[in-house]
Design an enzyme around this catalytic site. Structure first.
Site, PDB file in Angstrom:
ATOM      1  N   LEU A   9       0.821  -1.221   0.000  1.00  0.00           N
ATOM      2  CA  LEU A   9       0.000   0.000   0.000  1.00  0.00           C
ATOM      3  C   LEU A   9       0.852   1.267   0.000  1.00  0.00           C
ATOM      4  O   LEU A   9       0.313   2.369  -0.135  1.00  0.00           O
ATOM      5  CB  LEU A   9      -0.964  -0.001   1.193  1.00  0.00           C
ATOM      6  CG  LEU A   9      -2.041  -1.093   1.168  1.00  0.00           C
ATOM      7  CD1 LEU A   9      -2.964  -0.964   2.368  1.00  0.00           C
ATOM      8  CD2 LEU A   9      -2.851  -1.040  -0.118  1.00  0.00           C
ATOM      9  N   ARG A  10       2.161   1.119   0.166  1.00  0.00           N
ATOM     10  CA  ARG A  10       3.123   2.236   0.034  1.00  0.00           C
ATOM     11  C   ARG A  10       2.910   3.365   1.042  1.00  0.00           C
ATOM     12  O   ARG A  10       3.431   4.466   0.828  1.00  0.00           O
ATOM     13  CB  ARG A  10       3.059   2.840  -1.384  1.00  0.00           C
ATOM     14  CG  ARG A  10       3.154   1.846  -2.517  1.00  0.00           C
ATOM     15  CD  ARG A  10       4.481   1.133  -2.554  1.00  0.00           C
ATOM     16  NE  ARG A  10       4.662   0.365  -3.775  1.00  0.00           N
ATOM     17  CZ  ARG A  10       5.354  -0.759  -3.836  1.00  0.00           C
ATOM     18  NH1 ARG A  10       5.913  -1.274  -2.765  1.00  0.00           N
ATOM     19  NH2 ARG A  10       5.500  -1.385  -4.974  1.00  0.00           N
TER      20      ARG A  10
ATOM     21  N   ASN B 184       7.149  -3.294   3.507  1.00  0.00           N
ATOM     22  CA  ASN B 184       8.258  -2.568   2.870  1.00  0.00           C
ATOM     23  C   ASN B 184       7.872  -1.142   2.475  1.00  0.00           C
ATOM     24  O   ASN B 184       7.950  -0.743   1.330  1.00  0.00           O
ATOM     25  CB  ASN B 184       8.826  -3.346   1.669  1.00  0.00           C
ATOM     26  CG  ASN B 184       7.821  -3.567   0.562  1.00  0.00           C
ATOM     27  OD1 ASN B 184       6.615  -3.543   0.784  1.00  0.00           O
ATOM     28  ND2 ASN B 184       8.310  -3.772  -0.651  1.00  0.00           N
TER      29      ASN B 184
ATOM     30  N   ASP C 157       9.206  -9.176   3.013  1.00  0.00           N
ATOM     31  CA  ASP C 157       8.914  -9.225   1.572  1.00  0.00           C
ATOM     32  C   ASP C 157       9.556  -8.060   0.804  1.00  0.00           C
ATOM     33  O   ASP C 157       9.589  -6.933   1.272  1.00  0.00           O
ATOM     34  CB  ASP C 157       7.416  -9.226   1.297  1.00  0.00           C
ATOM     35  CG  ASP C 157       7.154  -9.383  -0.182  1.00  0.00           C
ATOM     36  OD1 ASP C 157       7.582 -10.402  -0.747  1.00  0.00           O
ATOM     37  OD2 ASP C 157       6.575  -8.461  -0.792  1.00  0.00           O
TER      38      ASP C 157
ATOM     39  N   HIS D 119       4.405 -15.734  -3.464  1.00  0.00           N
ATOM     40  CA  HIS D 119       4.511 -15.743  -4.931  1.00  0.00           C
ATOM     41  C   HIS D 119       5.411 -16.829  -5.541  1.00  0.00           C
ATOM     42  O   HIS D 119       6.440 -16.521  -6.152  1.00  0.00           O
ATOM     43  CB  HIS D 119       4.924 -14.359  -5.451  1.00  0.00           C
ATOM     44  CG  HIS D 119       5.990 -13.621  -4.674  1.00  0.00           C
ATOM     45  ND1 HIS D 119       7.220 -14.143  -4.420  1.00  0.00           N
ATOM     46  CD2 HIS D 119       5.994 -12.391  -4.109  1.00  0.00           C
ATOM     47  CE1 HIS D 119       7.944 -13.271  -3.741  1.00  0.00           C
ATOM     48  NE2 HIS D 119       7.211 -12.187  -3.527  1.00  0.00           N
TER      49      HIS D 119
ATOM     50  N   ASP E  50      -0.070  -9.648  -4.796  1.00  0.00           N
ATOM     51  CA  ASP E  50       1.212  -8.919  -4.761  1.00  0.00           C
ATOM     52  C   ASP E  50       1.051  -7.567  -5.456  1.00  0.00           C
ATOM     53  O   ASP E  50       1.941  -7.123  -6.199  1.00  0.00           O
ATOM     54  CB  ASP E  50       2.353  -9.736  -5.393  1.00  0.00           C
ATOM     55  CG  ASP E  50       3.728  -9.159  -5.026  1.00  0.00           C
ATOM     56  OD1 ASP E  50       3.789  -8.192  -4.240  1.00  0.00           O
ATOM     57  OD2 ASP E  50       4.738  -9.682  -5.523  1.00  0.00           O
TER      58      ASP E  50
ATOM     59  N   HIS F 123       3.638   1.157  -8.826  1.00  0.00           N
ATOM     60  CA  HIS F 123       4.780   2.037  -9.071  1.00  0.00           C
ATOM     61  C   HIS F 123       4.323   3.143 -10.015  1.00  0.00           C
ATOM     62  O   HIS F 123       3.542   2.896 -10.937  1.00  0.00           O
ATOM     63  CB  HIS F 123       5.939   1.265  -9.718  1.00  0.00           C
ATOM     64  CG  HIS F 123       6.595   0.287  -8.789  1.00  0.00           C
ATOM     65  ND1 HIS F 123       7.335   0.666  -7.689  1.00  0.00           N
ATOM     66  CD2 HIS F 123       6.603  -1.066  -8.784  1.00  0.00           C
ATOM     67  CE1 HIS F 123       7.776  -0.406  -7.058  1.00  0.00           C
ATOM     68  NE2 HIS F 123       7.337  -1.475  -7.693  1.00  0.00           N
TER      69      HIS F 123
HETATM   70  O1  DOR Z   1       7.851  -7.220  -7.976  1.00  0.00           O
HETATM   71  C1  DOR Z   1       7.820  -7.031  -6.776  1.00  0.00           C
HETATM   72  N1  DOR Z   1       7.528  -5.828  -6.262  1.00  0.00           N
HETATM   73  N2  DOR Z   1       8.104  -8.043  -5.975  1.00  0.00           N
HETATM   74  C2  DOR Z   1       8.240  -7.885  -4.642  1.00  0.00           C
HETATM   75  O2  DOR Z   1       8.489  -8.828  -3.965  1.00  0.00           O
HETATM   76  C3  DOR Z   1       8.123  -6.529  -4.037  1.00  0.00           C
HETATM   77  C4  DOR Z   1       7.297  -5.663  -4.871  1.00  0.00           C
HETATM   78  C5  DOR Z   1       7.363  -4.208  -4.513  1.00  0.00           C
HETATM   79  O3  DOR Z   1       7.349  -3.861  -3.320  1.00  0.00           O
HETATM   80  O4  DOR Z   1       7.346  -3.366  -5.420  1.00  0.00           O
HETATM   81 ZN    ZN Z   2       7.916 -10.496  -2.673  1.00  0.00          ZN
END
Ligand code: DOR
Ligand code: ZN
Length: 422
Positions: free
Chosen positions: A61-62, A92, A150, A230, A303, A307
């Site tokens: 969710l950033r 993350n 993750d 995944h 997942d 971006h």
């Molecule tokens: O493609 C991915 N993007 N794989 C991940 O494990 C993390 C994720 C991300 O946080 O952008």
């Molecule tokens: Zn991952």
């Protein structure tokens, strides 16, 4: 006012029945045939399917820290549009969710402003650096449902073992993003025919499989609940199948993109196909479907990894890894797995609602009297076409952009409240 969903095909105990559902406030008060309207708000679901709200155990969710890509409001709106009523947020963010203050921030913001329920996954190690165990015990008191680094992967087996032993004392699942850094290197796509042809660095399946093999052994030793995020290769699925047979406490998930897409899509350098783990071969994709059917793969998780345009609209090697998932998940899986005869609609619902709900031990994922009304109404004949203009996620990084898919989520209810209407 009570709400009455009339004439829908309701998913009850693994099959569809023509029934009505009466919602009183947050809960399903009654499921019955031809419930009479008594001044209720009536929702006509004739011709539509009423499903238990989808549950996503893996999303990004950033928020906090990267809210130009997504935030809790836009992310949960996109989730509701995709039919999700509960989503789990990976840690993350910036800062990493390795402390109670950040857990509290996410939970409170989601409760006050969110369009779906948000469960929090705490970091396994501080800053997800793979060095020191994070404050797992305190974060559990604040309600985290799992721990994971993750996006990162603990490389040191001794540290991982200690962290798993510690986590096992709380019976909390440890979710691993399986990636051995030396083998993955600076790879961009699956190692093989296409990486060679395109001159891009390859990420071999072995980078994933070696960590899965290691962590299965660590799970045996630590008695920890291991969950593998995944999965993407045939060999990875074989390893998990064997471990399950031996009675190791291991579960795993697969994403819609690993079930539906393959490495050849990277051929035109579309950065929306750049993801970790990478899209693999047709053989791997078929193994993912087989694993889903035989129960080796426990559930589907998106997942969702938003971006921003300016990050994805770059040279392939500079673009970040990740695929936007909430808004396309159901329609893509319905169109490309169910309508193609690979799996049944019932299995898709099990893997998107019932099984992930059980995993987090929440009383959701099934339509039952007395349960909270988390419901997703879909029209299987209607279509969706995601565009950069109509997506609710702040980011538009999906390979399904401008593609027409069958299976439209037309209304979502979360705790009895309408959170999406097409
Ligand atoms: O493609 C991915 N993007 N794989 C991940 O494990 C993390 C994720 C991300 O946080 O952008
Ligand atoms: Zn991952």
């Amino acid at each position: 006012m009570k709400k009455l969903i009339k004439n829908g095909k309701i998913y009850l105990d693994g099959k569809f029945e023509n029934k009505d559902i009466l919602i009183n406030d947050e809960k399903i008060e009654q499921i019955g045939s031809d419930i009479q309207n008594d001044n209720f708000e009536v929702i006509d679901a004739k011709g539509n399917f009423v499903l238990p709200g989808f549950v996503d155990l893996h999303s990004h969710l950033r928020d906090p820290g990267q809210t130009n890509k997504e935030d809790i409001v836009s992310g949960t709106k996109a989730a509701a549009k995709g039919g999700f009523t509960t989503i789990c947020a990976m840690p993350n963010t910036e800062p990493i969710v390795d402390n109670v203050a950040t857990v509290e921030y996410i939970k409170r913001k989601a409760k006050d402003l969110g369009y779906s329920k948000v469960e929090v996954i705490g970091a396994l190690t501080k800053k997800s650096e793979g060095k020191e165990i994070s404050e797992i015990a305190s974060m559990i008191e604040y309600g985290i449902v799992a721990v994971s680094d993750d996006g990162h992967c603990v490389q040191n087996a001794k540290i991982k073992l200690n962290a798993m032993k510690y986590a096992s004392s709380f019976d909390i699942p440890v979710i691993v993003h399986p990636e051995e850094y030396n083998l993955a290197g600076s790879g961009q796509i699956n190692a093989g025919k296409y990486s060679t042809k395109l001159g891009l660095g390859g990420i071999p399946g072995l980078a994933e499989e070696i960590i899965i093999a290691r962590d299965i052994m660590l799970a045996e030793s630590s008695k920890c609940r291991l969950h593998i995020a995944h999965v993407s290769t045939a060999k990875a699925i074989d390893l998990i199948r064997e471990a399950k047979k031996k009675g190791v406490s291991v579960t795993c998930e697969v994403t819609p993109h690993h079930l539906l897409l393959t490495e050849d899509l990277c051929e035109n350098f579309d950065t929306n196909t750049k993801v970790k783990p990478p899209l693999r071969t047709e053989k791997d994709r078929k193994a993912c479907i087989a694993g889903l059917i035989d129960g080796t793969i426990d559930f589907i998780a998106t997942d969702h990894a938003p971006h921003a345009d300016y990050e994805k609209e770059r040279e392939f090697v500079l673009a970040p890894f990740g695929i936007n998932g909430f808004e396309s998940a159901f329609a893509s899986l319905y169109s490309e797995l169910v309508l193609t005869g690979n799996i049944s609609l019932e299995l898709l619902i099990e893997k998107m609602s019932t099984a992930p709900a059980k995993f987090i031990k929440k009383n959701i994922g099934e339509i039952k009297e007395g349960r909270v009304a988390d419901l997703t109404i879909v029209n299987l004949d209607d279509t969706i076409c995601l565009t950069s203009g109509n997506m609710l996620s702040k980011s538009k990084n999906t390979p399904y952009l401008n593609k027409t898919l069958k299976g439209k989520v037309i209304q979502t209810f979360c705790n009895g409240r309408e959170t999406w209407k097409a």
